[in-house]
Scaffold this motif. Structure first.
Motif, mmCIF file in Angstrom:
data_model
loop_
_atom_site.group_PDB
_atom_site.id
_atom_site.type_symbol
_atom_site.label_atom_id
_atom_site.label_comp_id
_atom_site.label_asym_id
_atom_site.label_seq_id
_atom_site.Cartn_x
_atom_site.Cartn_y
_atom_site.Cartn_z
ATOM 1 N N VAL A 23 2.578 -6.724 -9.642
ATOM 2 C CA VAL A 23 2.501 -7.238 -11.035
ATOM 3 C C VAL A 23 2.433 -5.982 -11.976
ATOM 4 N N LEU A 24 3.715 -5.867 -12.622
ATOM 5 C CA LEU A 24 4.034 -5.079 -13.589
ATOM 6 C C LEU A 24 3.737 -5.340 -15.132
ATOM 7 N N ASP A 25 2.730 -4.754 -15.822
ATOM 8 C CA ASP A 25 2.309 -5.230 -16.834
ATOM 9 C C ASP A 25 2.242 -4.123 -17.836
ATOM 10 N N VAL A 26 3.339 -3.983 -18.483
ATOM 11 C CA VAL A 26 3.359 -2.411 -19.277
ATOM 12 C C VAL A 26 2.673 -2.695 -20.461
ATOM 13 N N LYS A 27 2.348 -3.743 -21.059
ATOM 14 C CA LYS A 27 1.210 -4.036 -21.948
ATOM 15 C C LYS A 27 -0.332 -3.853 -21.687
ATOM 16 N N ARG A 28 -0.587 -3.761 -20.217
ATOM 17 C CA ARG A 28 -1.972 -3.640 -19.587
ATOM 18 C C ARG A 28 -2.745 -4.374 -20.110
ATOM 19 N N ILE A 29 -2.651 -5.694 -20.721
ATOM 20 C CA ILE A 29 -3.416 -6.625 -20.922
ATOM 21 C C ILE A 29 -3.118 -8.082 -20.634
ATOM 22 N N SER A 30 -1.665 -8.194 -20.237
ATOM 23 C CA SER A 30 -1.218 -9.717 -20.027
ATOM 24 C C SER A 30 -1.603 -10.355 -18.661
ATOM 25 N N HIS A 31 -1.757 -9.592 -17.914
ATOM 26 C CA HIS A 31 -2.007 -10.109 -16.423
ATOM 27 C C HIS A 31 -3.513 -9.144 -15.842
ATOM 28 N N LEU A 32 -4.495 -9.158 -16.746
ATOM 29 C CA LEU A 32 -5.506 -8.561 -15.913
ATOM 30 C C LEU A 32 -6.339 -9.437 -14.973
ATOM 31 N N TRP A 33 -5.955 -10.567 -15.006
ATOM 32 C CA TRP A 33 -6.444 -11.448 -13.787
ATOM 33 C C TRP A 33 -6.185 -10.954 -12.482
ATOM 34 N N ALA A 34 -5.015 -10.254 -12.495
ATOM 35 C CA ALA A 34 -4.369 -9.881 -11.188
ATOM 36 C C ALA A 34 -5.035 -8.601 -10.665
ATOM 37 N N LYS A 35 -5.708 -7.835 -11.287
ATOM 38 C CA LYS A 35 -6.300 -6.560 -10.957
ATOM 39 C C LYS A 35 -7.332 -6.942 -9.833
ATOM 40 N N VAL A 36 -7.834 -7.948 -10.016
ATOM 41 C CA VAL A 36 -9.212 -8.201 -9.235
ATOM 42 C C VAL A 36 -9.053 -8.783 -7.607
ATOM 43 N N LEU A 37 -7.642 -9.229 -7.539
ATOM 44 C CA LEU A 37 -7.262 -9.907 -6.518
ATOM 45 C C LEU A 37 -6.738 -8.852 -5.211
ATOM 46 N N PRO A 38 -7.302 -9.269 -4.099
ATOM 47 C CA PRO A 38 -7.192 -8.137 -2.882
ATOM 48 C C PRO A 38 -5.392 -8.083 -2.580
ATOM 49 N N THR A 39 -4.704 -9.190 -2.732
ATOM 50 C CA THR A 39 -3.375 -9.113 -2.341
ATOM 51 C C THR A 39 -2.294 -8.789 -3.542
ATOM 52 N N VAL A 40 -2.862 -8.182 -4.645
ATOM 53 C CA VAL A 40 -2.144 -8.031 -5.809
ATOM 54 C C VAL A 40 -2.056 -6.470 -6.119
ATOM 55 N N THR A 41 -1.066 -5.776 -6.477
ATOM 56 C CA THR A 41 -1.101 -4.440 -6.773
ATOM 57 C C THR A 41 -0.451 -4.558 -8.267
ATOM 58 N N HIS A 42 -1.358 -4.198 -9.286
ATOM 59 C CA HIS A 42 -1.368 -4.235 -10.743
ATOM 60 C C HIS A 42 -1.064 -2.668 -11.121
ATOM 61 N N ARG A 43 0.117 -2.687 -11.912
ATOM 62 C CA ARG A 43 0.614 -1.546 -12.371
ATOM 63 C C ARG A 43 0.770 -1.698 -13.971
ATOM 64 N N GLY A 44 0.212 -0.791 -14.875
ATOM 65 C CA GLY A 44 0.231 -0.969 -16.253
ATOM 66 C C GLY A 44 0.801 0.109 -16.854
ATOM 67 N N ASN A 45 0.841 1.393 -16.524
ATOM 68 C CA ASN A 45 1.392 2.506 -17.004
ATOM 69 C C ASN A 45 2.679 2.550 -16.582
ATOM 70 N N ILE A 46 3.778 3.231 -17.562
ATOM 71 C CA ILE A 46 4.906 3.363 -17.103
ATOM 72 C C ILE A 46 5.492 4.337 -16.075
ATOM 73 N N ALA A 47 4.504 5.280 -15.588
ATOM 74 C CA ALA A 47 4.694 6.024 -14.448
ATOM 75 C C ALA A 47 4.405 5.131 -13.372
ATOM 76 N N GLY A 48 3.231 4.385 -13.414
ATOM 77 C CA GLY A 48 2.904 3.721 -12.276
ATOM 78 C C GLY A 48 3.947 2.610 -11.959
ATOM 79 N N ILE A 49 4.432 1.999 -12.890
ATOM 80 C CA ILE A 49 5.487 1.066 -12.596
ATOM 81 C C ILE A 49 6.792 1.564 -12.004
ATOM 82 N N HIS A 50 7.213 2.741 -12.567
ATOM 83 C CA HIS A 50 8.344 3.521 -11.977
ATOM 84 C C HIS A 50 8.107 3.761 -10.541
ATOM 85 N N ASP A 51 6.971 4.217 -10.142
ATOM 86 C CA ASP A 51 6.722 4.521 -8.747
ATOM 87 C C ASP A 51 6.545 3.334 -7.940
ATOM 88 N N ALA A 52 6.025 2.311 -8.423
ATOM 89 C CA ALA A 52 6.090 1.003 -7.666
ATOM 90 C C ALA A 52 7.336 0.602 -7.296
#
Length: 148
Positions: free
Chosen positions: A15-44
């Motif tokens: 889940v690539l969430d550049v706003k960092r707030i749209s998909h907070l539900w995804a952060k706690v799930l074990p089968t989800v990788t959540h990236r919010g900052n642009i460097a993390g999105i790029h690397d992912a």
């Protein structure tokens, strides 16, 4: 909802969430990788290109045992523009002009389904960033409107 349905069926999600707030539900799930900052999105996305290559080299029998990977991108236009700007700040003289993250996303559109990787974009990407050919690769366009 589409991502949640895929997760329920055993898929993994990026889940690539550049706003960092749209998909907070995804952060706690074990089968989800959540990236919010642009460097993390790029690397992912760069890592996704390697995963696509690995999956496309697997025999069909082995690929059937690999879980589906969902790539859900929130605010697609804004995210792609930020990726392009991010790449411009780090790009060296001999590097390609297009961000490798954007190239990886294009590759996911072209070969993703055969590798059990599916891309869900929130918003229609502008052709100036992702390229005109990417618009032809969408299997389904869902029109929806919702409120908070």
């Amino acid at each position: 909802m589409l991502t949640a349905q895929f997760l329920h069926q055993g898929a993994h999600a990026l889940v690539l969430d550049v706003k960092r707030i749209s998909h907070l539900w995804a952060k706690v799930l074990p089968t989800v990788t959540h990236r919010g900052n642009i460097a993390g999105i790029h690397d992912a996305l760069v890592h996704l290109a390697d995963e696509l290559k690995r999956r496309n080299e697997l025999p069909d029998d082995d690929l059937a045992d690999v879980s589906r990977q969902i790539v859900a991108i929130d605010s697609t236009n804004g995210t792609l523009r930020q990726l392009a700007r991010y790449w411009e700040t780090f790009r060296q003289k001999d590097d390609p002009t297009t961000s490798p993250a954007v190239t990886a996303l294009e590759e996911a559109h072209w070969t993703g389904r055969s590798a059990r990787v599916h891309v869900i974009l929130d918003g229609r990407p502008q052709t100036s960033v992702l390229g005109a050919a990417a618009h032809e690769l969408f299997a389904t366009v869902i029109l929806a409107r919702f409120t908070a």
